[in-house]
Motif scaffolding. Structure first.
Motif, PDB file in Angstrom:
ATOM      1  N   LYS A   1      48.060  31.304  91.027  1.00  0.00           N
ATOM      2  CA  LYS A   1      46.959  31.579  89.615  1.00  0.00           C
ATOM      3  C   LYS A   1      47.806  31.511  88.451  1.00  0.00           C
ATOM      4  O   LYS A   1      47.787  33.101  88.399  1.00  0.00           O
ATOM      5  N   TRP A   2      48.220  30.795  88.239  1.00  0.00           N
ATOM      6  CA  TRP A   2      49.361  31.532  86.483  1.00  0.00           C
ATOM      7  C   TRP A   2      49.279  32.102  85.475  1.00  0.00           C
ATOM      8  O   TRP A   2      49.428  33.112  85.657  1.00  0.00           O
ATOM      9  N   SER A   3      47.159  31.506  85.605  1.00  0.00           N
ATOM     10  CA  SER A   3      47.238  32.429  84.194  1.00  0.00           C
ATOM     11  C   SER A   3      46.882  33.837  84.958  1.00  0.00           C
ATOM     12  O   SER A   3      46.609  34.757  83.713  1.00  0.00           O
ATOM     13  N   ALA A   4      46.851  33.867  85.705  1.00  0.00           N
ATOM     14  CA  ALA A   4      46.472  35.422  86.703  1.00  0.00           C
ATOM     15  C   ALA A   4      47.649  36.068  86.170  1.00  0.00           C
ATOM     16  O   ALA A   4      47.855  37.557  85.939  1.00  0.00           O
ATOM     17  N   ILE A   5      48.449  36.111  86.655  1.00  0.00           N
ATOM     18  CA  ILE A   5      50.165  36.530  86.522  1.00  0.00           C
ATOM     19  C   ILE A   5      50.377  36.403  85.222  1.00  0.00           C
ATOM     20  O   ILE A   5      50.446  37.740  84.968  1.00  0.00           O
ATOM     21  N   ALA A   6      50.149  35.808  84.458  1.00  0.00           N
ATOM     22  CA  ALA A   6      50.850  35.357  82.881  1.00  0.00           C
ATOM     23  C   ALA A   6      50.012  36.737  82.351  1.00  0.00           C
ATOM     24  O   ALA A   6      50.030  37.204  81.579  1.00  0.00           O
ATOM     25  N   ALA A   7      48.430  36.933  82.567  1.00  0.00           N
ATOM     26  CA  ALA A   7      47.712  38.141  82.424  1.00  0.00           C
ATOM     27  C   ALA A   7      48.313  38.805  82.187  1.00  0.00           C
ATOM     28  O   ALA A   7      47.954  40.715  81.024  1.00  0.00           O
ATOM     29  N   ARG A   8      48.682  39.927  83.461  1.00  0.00           N
ATOM     30  CA  ARG A   8      49.585  40.523  83.789  1.00  0.00           C
ATOM     31  C   ARG A   8      51.583  40.866  83.111  1.00  0.00           C
ATOM     32  O   ARG A   8      51.718  41.735  83.667  1.00  0.00           O
ATOM     33  N   LEU A   9      51.620  39.588  82.417  1.00  0.00           N
ATOM     34  CA  LEU A   9      52.375  39.511  81.771  1.00  0.00           C
ATOM     35  C   LEU A   9      53.128  39.434  80.595  1.00  0.00           C
ATOM     36  O   LEU A   9      53.086  38.178  79.797  1.00  0.00           O
ATOM     37  N   PRO A  10      52.515  41.007  79.919  1.00  0.00           N
ATOM     38  CA  PRO A  10      52.774  40.738  78.164  1.00  0.00           C
ATOM     39  C   PRO A  10      53.424  39.626  77.813  1.00  0.00           C
ATOM     40  O   PRO A  10      54.317  39.567  78.065  1.00  0.00           O
ATOM     41  N   GLY A  11      52.956  38.754  77.119  1.00  0.00           N
ATOM     42  CA  GLY A  11      54.321  38.289  76.093  1.00  0.00           C
ATOM     43  C   GLY A  11      54.424  37.230  76.658  1.00  0.00           C
ATOM     44  O   GLY A  11      55.199  36.193  76.120  1.00  0.00           O
ATOM     45  N   ARG A  12      53.677  36.041  78.426  1.00  0.00           N
ATOM     46  CA  ARG A  12      54.463  35.150  78.598  1.00  0.00           C
ATOM     47  C   ARG A  12      53.396  34.368  79.115  1.00  0.00           C
ATOM     48  O   ARG A  12      52.450  35.317  79.546  1.00  0.00           O
ATOM     49  N   THR A  13      52.874  32.956  78.690  1.00  0.00           N
ATOM     50  CA  THR A  13      52.191  32.435  79.055  1.00  0.00           C
ATOM     51  C   THR A  13      52.837  31.714  80.578  1.00  0.00           C
ATOM     52  O   THR A  13      53.590  31.468  81.574  1.00  0.00           O
TER      53      THR A  13
END
Length: 364
Positions: free
Chosen positions: A88-100
């Motif tokens: 769930k890359w988008s969910a992971i990205a949501a928790r990594l500020p600045g990363r897509t």
DNA sequence: AATTTCCCCAACCGCGAAGTT
DNA sequence: TAACTTCGCGGTTGGGGAAAT
């Protein structure tokens, strides 16, 4: 239902973006904001489809994007989140500020995934893979020589992996260290009868179809950390967990009796509640992905390791339900006998279940 | 120095969910 | 409620640079 027409059919431009196009998109969004991607390109004077514009903006032009190498902290966070959320890359990205999501996905596939494989960790289940154990490299590490391997603290592995199996893995290493004193290791699997009938049964089909597979090459993660230097994590809290080779049973039939869905209480001791500031970095589309507070309040699965982000480890790993099979990636070697080919056998030993107490949906 | 192979990552594709009519 | 549109996600591709031969 339905699908927007393909860019090709509209004669729209594809491929790499020019600086001019970028500037047009930036200027337009600065003025009017984004949204309605379908009409945006036309209004912005771009010969692109809305999809392409959205992708360009969210993955590259957005001002809050952090570019450059991933920090060690970020890598750890990705691994831990992946163990919970799967692909769930988008969910992971949501928790990594600045990363897509795209950036994280790429980084996972090109770096982390390979590294986990090398370390003997199944990147899908985040479980140690006995079939991938690479004892020579483990034994050569100072970590191992110091007997400080701490499997129970392997980030992302510690929670639901059957503790007996961790012992098993540890014992493998212990036994191999013993034998190393006499001769180079890695030839004793059969002699020592370390594999139970159960294990052998699991090996059997693959071994028959791949007689060239080296039975002795087994890899265990020296440390579930991306740090290539010796781990500095705490040693086993209970040294007794490190079974001596002499104590190791000649077969593992007792594993048959292990409850597959139980989480030993001692595995939850290392967890503290989630930090309250689990929020995301701005983009409206991700606001919905804020961590469910009910989870943070009730979960006992937060690791107390130094990582400020997630320590849920592989509690909710994405075992069989993972949308990405191991061999779905191009890095998966096809054809000849490789470590990847060995992925499948004996992996059932490490199967585990998600406890009922946890609702996976809380993470989605 | 030339060629081949490997690797990375930006961008695309197709699907499904959500929203709208 | 069915049909349609729009958006977002995850998987995959391929161009280009780096490394190897």
């Amino acid at each position: 239902m339905g699908r927007s027409p393909c860019c090709d059919k509209n004669g729209l431009k594809k491929g790499p973006w020019t600086q001019e196009e970028d500037q047009k998109l930036i200027d337009y969004i600065k003025k009017h904001g984004y949204g309605n991607w379908r009409t945006l390109p036309k209004n912005a004077g771009l010969q692109r489809c809305g999809k392409s514009c959205r992708l360009r903006w969210t993955n590259y032009l957005r001002p809050d994007i952090k570019r450059g190498k991933f920090s060690f902290q970020e890598e750890e966070t990705i691994i831990q989140l992946h163990s919970i959320l799967g692909n769930k890359w988008s969910a992971i990205a949501a928790r990594l500020p600045g990363r897509t999501d795209n950036e994280i996905k790429n980084y996972w596939n090109t770096h982390i995934r390979k590294r986990l494989l090398r370390m003997g960790i199944d990147p899908v289940t985040h479980s140690p893979r006995l079939d991938l154990l690479d004892l020579p490299s483990i034994l050569s590490s100072s970590l191992y020589n110091q007997s400080q391997l701490n499997i129970s603290r392997l980030v992302g592995v510690n929670s639901l992996v059957n503790p007996d199996l961790l012992k098993l893995a540890t014992s493998f290493m212990s036994s191999q260290r013993e034998s190393q004193n006499h001769k180079f290791l890695l030839n004793n699997v059969d002699e020592n009868q370390l594999c139970s009938s159960q294990c052998q049964n699991q090996y059997q089909p693959l071994m028959e179809s791949h007689p060239d597979l080296p039975t002795e090459v087994i890899q265990l993660p020296a440390c579930y950390s991306l740090n290539t230097s010796p781990c500095t994590v705490n040693p086993f809290s209970n040294e007794a967990q490190l079974l001596n080779v002499d104590q190791f049973p000649s077969n593992f039939s007792h594993l048959d009796n292990l409850p597959s869905n139980s989480v030993p209480s001692n595995l939850t001791e290392d967890y503290v509640p989630l930090p309250p500031n689990y929020d995301y970095y701005g983009s409206d589309r991700h606001n919905q992905l804020v961590m469910d507070p009910s989870f943070s309040n009730t979960s006992n699965f937060q690791s107390n390791n130094s990582n400020p982000s997630f320590g849920l480890a592989s509690v909710l790993s994405t075992p069989s339900s993972s949308p990405t099979p191991l061999n779905s990636n191009s890095t998966y070697i096809n054809g000849s006998s490789t470590e990847d080919e060995r992925d499948s056998y004996c992996s059932n030993l490490l199967n585990f279940e998600i406890p009922d107490i946890l609702d996976v949906n809380d993470f989605m």
